[in-house]
Each structure stands twice: as structure tokens, then as C-alpha cells.
Design an enzyme around this catalytic site. Sequence first.
Site, short mmCIF file in Angstrom:
data_model
loop_
_atom_site.label_atom_id
_atom_site.label_comp_id
_atom_site.label_asym_id
_atom_site.label_seq_id
_atom_site.Cartn_x
_atom_site.Cartn_y
_atom_site.Cartn_z
N THR A 134 -4.78 6.79 -5.47
CA THR A 134 -4.70 5.35 -5.73
C THR A 134 -6.06 4.66 -5.65
O THR A 134 -6.89 4.98 -4.79
CB THR A 134 -3.76 4.71 -4.69
N PRO A 193 -7.94 0.48 -6.33
CA PRO A 193 -7.56 -0.93 -6.43
C PRO A 193 -6.95 -1.27 -7.78
O PRO A 193 -5.99 -2.03 -7.87
CB PRO A 193 -8.88 -1.67 -6.19
N GLN A 235 21.00 -6.51 11.44
CA GLN A 235 22.12 -7.46 11.37
C GLN A 235 23.13 -7.20 12.48
O GLN A 235 23.63 -8.12 13.12
CB GLN A 235 22.79 -7.33 9.99
N GLU A 288 3.71 6.83 -2.52
CA GLU A 288 3.94 8.07 -3.30
C GLU A 288 4.77 7.77 -4.55
O GLU A 288 5.64 8.55 -4.95
CB GLU A 288 4.53 9.18 -2.44
#
Length: 381
Positions: free
Chosen positions: A125, A127, A336, A363
Amino acid sequence: MDYLLTEEQMDLKRVARRIALEKVLPVRAKHDEEGTFPWDMVKVFADAGFFELYIPEEYGGAGAGVLELCLVVEELSRICGGISLAVAATALGTFPILISGNEEQKKRYLPDLSQGKVLAGFGLTEPGAGSDAASISTKAVLNGDHYILNGRKCFITNGSEAKIYTVIASTDPTKGTRGTSAFIIEEGFEGFSYGKIEDKMGIRASATSELVFEDCIVPVENRLDKEGMGFLVAMKTLDKSRPGVAAQALGIAQGAFDLALEYTKERVQFGKPIASFQGIKWMMADMYSAIEASRALIYSVARMIDAGKSNVAQAAGIAKLVASDTAMKVTTDAVQLFGGYGYMRDYPIEKFMRDAKITQIYEGTNQIQREVIARSLLRGA
Ligand code: COS
């Protein structure tokens, strides 16, 4: 449910559960609050053999597979989805070497990785290149016996704590996906440094950082496979690692469920435990069914991979998609069920919800998993 695990696999799962309860649980809150890397746990995991599972015996590993890795990641994540990443992200960084490393590269790097002496990370990855992995702009230019790398990788799990990174860079921008190559980068290579260390919502016990390459010198012998194979190495790596993310999500969901089950049996309102109300019982039944469905899926996909089946991209994508969506739903429902207490940081349940979110993102976002699944359907694969 009986998943027909072998005695060894059940033992491994029990050992991981015991270590998670005895060692990880006492330090979980501290690492989460302070955002510190769990080096104390890395030593424990190394001694337990968790880093060697999927590495062949000839390189110091246990010669087991992705299923065993998933069993361990699941049990560790059941207590802490952040701390488990020291193991899971090292697998992600190691898979490219296993998939496409030559004998010399395997002998050089795998023994230390299998013993947990060093950790690994995976650098794809950037930017400007997330889902569109082919659009990376980090460049590697051949210059005699070495490449010169320039660029920046971001959101790298284990970043700044690992010593070994497998990194994808462009070697020929005119060739698109066939113009990228994979490299093994060691901490300490000239021109390699770390950038921003991220402060995250969840998995705070895991390090996430930028990798920065400024005229970084990488010996030719550190290129994995041939020039141009980088994208394929990355895709094959993700095929193998996505079940691990799914296992992390499964563990997070199971951990939240464990706490919710205990709480609903103890919490009394209107004169009886809330677990006795049909609205709660049915919620618990749905949560548990979704968890078991994810587990069945993950174990069967991991078995497919370990059996050497080809074309596992779709199966790996389905496992990651289903398990991470389950984790988000189950952890939200668990909060909850705890009501107001669920929202407070005094209780561990909100952490599970924070940790779950990333499994739908990294991923490959779940939108990308759907893309991978749909493309396979349309190709008839
Ligand atoms: N196994 C083998 N080959 C694969 C493959 C796989 N899993 N996935 C793609 N390929 C091949 C394709 O067959 C194609 O080969 P040809 O050039 O021979 O036709 C080539 O790789 C390019 O594939 P494609 O055209 O599908 O590439 P795209 O640019 O369209 O991208 C996706 C495909 C979206 C699937 C890819 O960019 C992706 O996975 N993105 C998410 C990245 C990600 O997970 N990032 C997270 C960070 S890493 S922790």
C-alpha cells in the site's frame, strides 16, 4: 460443531487458548491503552512455536500450514485482536519469500523468522495506491548489482518493529501490473527509514507505520522472482494471508460473544437474567450461528490452500468477507447486549468492536473482496 481437527491441531488450539488466557489477557488493556508493541508476548509466542508453523522443516519451521496459523491467530484474537497481529502480520511478510523466494533467500531469512528472532511486514500500500494495487509509484531502478528504491509505503502492519519487509515496487512503469517487482528489504539498508507511526482506533497493540525509501540500496539478490513478477507475488501472498485476517476476525467475534454470553446470564432486569428473554436469546443464537459459519468456511479454505489447490483467490476473498462482516456485526451486537456498560471503557467489550473494524478494511477492503469474488464468477473460475 466438530471440525474434524487432528489431535495435533486440537493440541495447538488448546496451547494457544491457554497462552492467550494466561499471558495475553493480563497485558491486553495496557498495550491497548498505551498503544505499545507487545514484545513481551513475541517472546512467549516464539517459545510456543507460533512463528514456525507454516514454514517448512528444512528452514527451521514446523512444516504445518495455513490452517494451523489460523487456529493460533483465532485463539489469540479471541483475547486480543491487536496482539495476535505480531504473528499474523509476520506471516503476511513471510509468505512472499515462501511463495517465490529462491533457495538462498529462503535459507537466509526463514530460519530467523521461524524462531521469532525477527518479525516481518509486507509493503504494498501507498498513499495513492490502496485498492488499486497496480498503481504503485515506488520505483526500483537497476544500477549494476543493486536497485535504487524511491517511494513511500503506508499503513504497514508491524512497521518499525519488524526487521524484514517484502516490498513491491515498480521496475517498469510502462508495463502496468507486469512492470512491478518484489524485494526483501532489511532494516538498516542504506536509504530505508520509517515515517509516520500511526495512532489507531483499534488493534492498538499492533504497530502501523510508513516505510520510506530515499535512494535505498537493495542488492539484486534481494529481488524475489524475476523482474515483473511483483504484482503476481502480491496477489498470491494475499490469497494465502486473507484466511488469516478471517481467523483474526473470527477470534474477535468469538471473544466478544464469550463475554456477552457470560454477561447476559448474570445481568438481571425485570427480576430475571436478560438471557432468558426471547429477544436476547435469538440475538445470541444468530451471533453464534454466524461465528460457526465463519469458522467452517475459514477452516475449509485454509485446508484448500494447504492441499495446494490453485485458484484460491475467490475462496480466500469469501472467507475474509464473511468473517470480517460477521466480526463487525457480532461485536456491535455484543456491545448492545452490555447496554450502557458496553459503551464504557471500563469493560473490555468496546475494544472488540474497535478491533473488528480493521478486518473489513485491510488486506483488501471488503468491496475489493466482492470484486475478486465477482470477477471469478464472471470468468467461470
Ligand atoms: N492469483 C494469480 N494471478 C492473479 C491474481 C491472483 N489472486 N489476481 C490477479 N492476478 C493476475 C490476473 O490474472 C492478471 O493477469 P494477466 O495480466 O495475465 O491477465 C494480472 O494479475 C492483473 O490482474 P487484474 O487485471 O485483475 O488487476 P487489477 O489492477 O484490476 O487489480 C485487484 C485487481 C483489485 C484484485 C487488486 O488490485 C487487489 O487485490 N487490490 C487490493 C489490494 C489489497 O489487498 N491491498 C491491501 C494492502 S496489502 S496488506
